[in-house]
Write an enzyme that holds these catalytic residues in place. Structure first.
Site, PDB file in Angstrom:
ATOM      1  CD  GLU A   1       5.996  -5.513   8.487  1.00  0.00           C
ATOM      2  OE1 GLU A   1       6.384  -5.558   7.297  1.00  0.00           O
ATOM      3  OE2 GLU A   1       6.021  -4.480   9.182  1.00  0.00           O
TER       4      GLU A   1
ATOM      5  CD  GLN B   1       5.064   4.361  13.928  1.00  0.00           C
ATOM      6  OE1 GLN B   1       5.181   3.456  14.755  1.00  0.00           O
ATOM      7  NE2 GLN B   1       4.397   4.202  12.800  1.00  0.00           N
TER       8      GLN B   1
ATOM      9  CG  ASP C   1       7.594  -2.482   6.342  1.00  0.00           C
ATOM     10  OD1 ASP C   1       7.122  -3.521   5.846  1.00  0.00           O
ATOM     11  OD2 ASP C   1       7.419  -2.167   7.533  1.00  0.00           O
TER      12      ASP C   1
ATOM     13  CB  THR D   1      13.815  -4.988  10.624  1.00  0.00           C
ATOM     14  OG1 THR D   1      13.434  -3.612  10.752  1.00  0.00           O
ATOM     15  CG2 THR D   1      12.691  -5.755   9.953  1.00  0.00           C
TER      16      THR D   1
ATOM     17  NE  ARG E   1       3.517   0.355  17.140  1.00  0.00           N
ATOM     18  CZ  ARG E   1       3.545  -0.024  15.868  1.00  0.00           C
ATOM     19  NH1 ARG E   1       3.866   0.831  14.907  1.00  0.00           N
ATOM     20  NH2 ARG E   1       3.267  -1.274  15.540  1.00  0.00           N
TER      21      ARG E   1
ATOM     22  CD  GLU F   1       4.737  -2.297  12.505  1.00  0.00           C
ATOM     23  OE1 GLU F   1       5.428  -2.378  11.476  1.00  0.00           O
ATOM     24  OE2 GLU F   1       3.998  -1.328  12.772  1.00  0.00           O
TER      25      GLU F   1
ATOM     26  CG  HIS G   1      -1.609  -2.475  10.360  1.00  0.00           C
ATOM     27  ND1 HIS G   1      -1.356  -2.443  11.717  1.00  0.00           N
ATOM     28  CD2 HIS G   1      -0.684  -1.636   9.789  1.00  0.00           C
ATOM     29  CE1 HIS G   1      -0.318  -1.640  11.953  1.00  0.00           C
ATOM     30  NE2 HIS G   1       0.096  -1.134  10.807  1.00  0.00           N
TER      31      HIS G   1
ATOM     32  CE  LYS H   1       6.804   1.775  11.736  1.00  0.00           C
ATOM     33  NZ  LYS H   1       6.385   0.371  11.983  1.00  0.00           N
TER      34      LYS H   1
ATOM     35  CG  ASP I   1       9.005  -2.715  10.818  1.00  0.00           C
ATOM     36  OD1 ASP I   1      10.151  -2.326  11.102  1.00  0.00           O
ATOM     37  OD2 ASP I   1       8.121  -1.966  10.362  1.00  0.00           O
TER      38      ASP I   1
ATOM     39  CD  GLU J   1      -3.436  -3.412  14.049  1.00  0.00           C
ATOM     40  OE1 GLU J   1      -4.493  -3.778  13.513  1.00  0.00           O
ATOM     41  OE2 GLU J   1      -2.314  -3.756  13.640  1.00  0.00           O
TER      42      GLU J   1
END
Ligand code: CA
Length: 427
Positions: free
Chosen positions: A204, A243, A130, A260, A240, A202, A137, A256, A236, A375
């Site tokens: 993607e 992470q 990834d 997915t 957080r 996420e 971003h 992560k 994905d 975000e």
């Protein structure tokens, strides 16, 4: 018509299958592949054509294809090991057959509504990586942690990525169990273990690779694009809070690797030719890519993407989904699909047929174009109001997330990517 286009891209071409005519996702110009337990299918409108059954019925004799190669759900054991000429020949033959009324008697009885099928990605992925290729971003996330210096010095020189876990790639619709893990609250002296309180998605795209380079043999920039067989939607899922505690100094790990989601419909690079656009110009003063990253005829694609959420309460009341974000892939990337491929192999990493390269979260320059809740809510500071009266900093149990994608180009029909959904379940 450009010499890279052929009759399969002709916007005027029509299928004899009525649901394929002006279909919002799967007109005859698309022809994406999916896997099913009984074999690989191609979409036309609301229907799916099983390729093995079509070959057994006598279609495509000139292609030299063995029906058995298409009677498994996966394309990577045969088709993806061939090459761009074979991929293009199969696409042309499928397009011709689904356009030619003389083929109708043979093929129409084989069509199955794809809503009645268990759809899977049409590849088994051995390796999944990834990237972090959207500069918007990277800038947004960097700004939260380093307001004065959001982009690290390497960002404009090297496509940043990490090796993911192919074992936790899951198909569309798989429930997403909230992960538990080790976290440390900002002011706590010691970490604790428990369900993530900051579960995120996420938005993607995934590049599905064909071909093979041996260990130690790079993929030069002028051969990079031909390694891309097609594109899928990819979510994905990310925890957080896990992470932010675990990621230094080696990057994401358990935050992560719990799930997915991969969309079932694999839109081929051949189908996307009319939707190719130049990469966004690099801002004045940015370095030119180093020579090994200079991809001839480099491009990206115009793909409109949306993220939609329905809470458990909204689903119970049969309410429409709330749109969380909207972005065009074209506007988001600092590194192109071809650059991701050639960079990945540049040190000698073998890339195999069926390997999946995530683009990284796709965020555009506008606030509504941010491709994850981290975000959109700015780390939870600015909750999002939902139509059911609740608010979200991160995902709640019962939330259903859906990614939606359409390639768009003037004069050409939109090409859809189908569903890419998951409902959050309790830890
Ligand atoms: Ca990611």
């Amino acid at each position: 018509m450009s010499d890279t286009l052929d009759r399969s891209h002709d916007p005027a071409r029509r299928s004899w299958e009525p649901s394929g005519v002006r279909h919002p996702d799967f007109p005859i110009q698309n022809l994406p592949f999916a896997g099913t337990p009984g074999g690989v299918v191609v979409a036309i409108g609301e229907m799916a054509l099983p390729i093995a059954a079509a070959l057994e019925a006598g279609w495509g004799r000139g292609l030299g294809l063995d029906p058995a190669e298409f009677a498994t759900p996966f394309l990577n054991r045969y088709l993806l090991t061939t090459g761009p000429a074979e991929w293009r020949a199969l696409r042309l033959a499928l397009s011709d057959a689904l356009a030619d009324p003389a083929e109708r008697d043979r093929l129409a009885p084989l069509l199955v509504p794809h809503a009645a099928l268990e759809l899977l990605p049409a590849v088994t992925t051995r390796d999944y990586s990834d990237f972090y290729a959207s500069i918007h971003h990277a800038t947004n996330v960097g700004s939260m942690f380093r307001p004065d210096n959001p982009l690290l010095p390497n960002y404009k020189w090297i496509p940043i990525g990490y090796h993911g876990r192919a074992s936790t790639l899951v198909p569309d619709g798989t429930p997403i169990r909230r992960p538990s893990g080790q976290t440390r609250a900002g002011d706590a002296a010691v970490p604790t273990v428990g369900p993530s309180q900051a579960l995120d998605y996420e938005l993607e795209l995934g590049l599905v690779l064909g071909g093979q380079n041996a260990v130690g043999v790079p993929v030069p920039a002028d051969r990079a694009l031909e390694r891309i067989f097609g594109v899928v939607l990819l979510n994905d899922w990310s925890a957080r809070d896990i992470q932010s505690w675990e990621y230094q100094p080696l990057g994401p790990f358990l935050a992560k690797s719990f799930a997915t989601t991969v969309g079932p419909w694999l839109v081929t690079r051949d189908a996307l030719r009319p939707y190719q656009v130049a990469m966004p110009a690099r801002p004045a003063g940015d370095p030119d890519p180093l020579p090994y990253l200079s991809v001839p005829d480099d491009h990206t694609w115009s793909i409109e993407l949306e993220v939609r959420l329905r809470s458990a309460a909204m689903r119970a009341r049969d309410e429409a989904a709330a749109r969380l974000s909207r972005v065009n892939f074209r506007d988001a990337m600092y590194w192109s699909p071809g650059q991701l491929v050639t960079h990945h192999a540049s040190g000698g990493c073998a890339l195999a047929a069926g390997d999946l390269l995530g683009t990284g979260t796709i965020s555009g320059p506008d606030p509504e174009a941010r491709g994850c809740l981290l975000e959109l809510t700015w780390r939870g500071r600015d909750p999002i109001a939902l139509p059911d009266g609740s608010a979200r900093r991160f995902l709640d149990d019962g939330d259903e997330l859906a990614l939606v994608g359409h390639a768009t180009a003037p004069g050409h029909p939109p090409l859809g990517f189908g569903p890419c959904r998951g409902v959050i379940t309790a830890a």
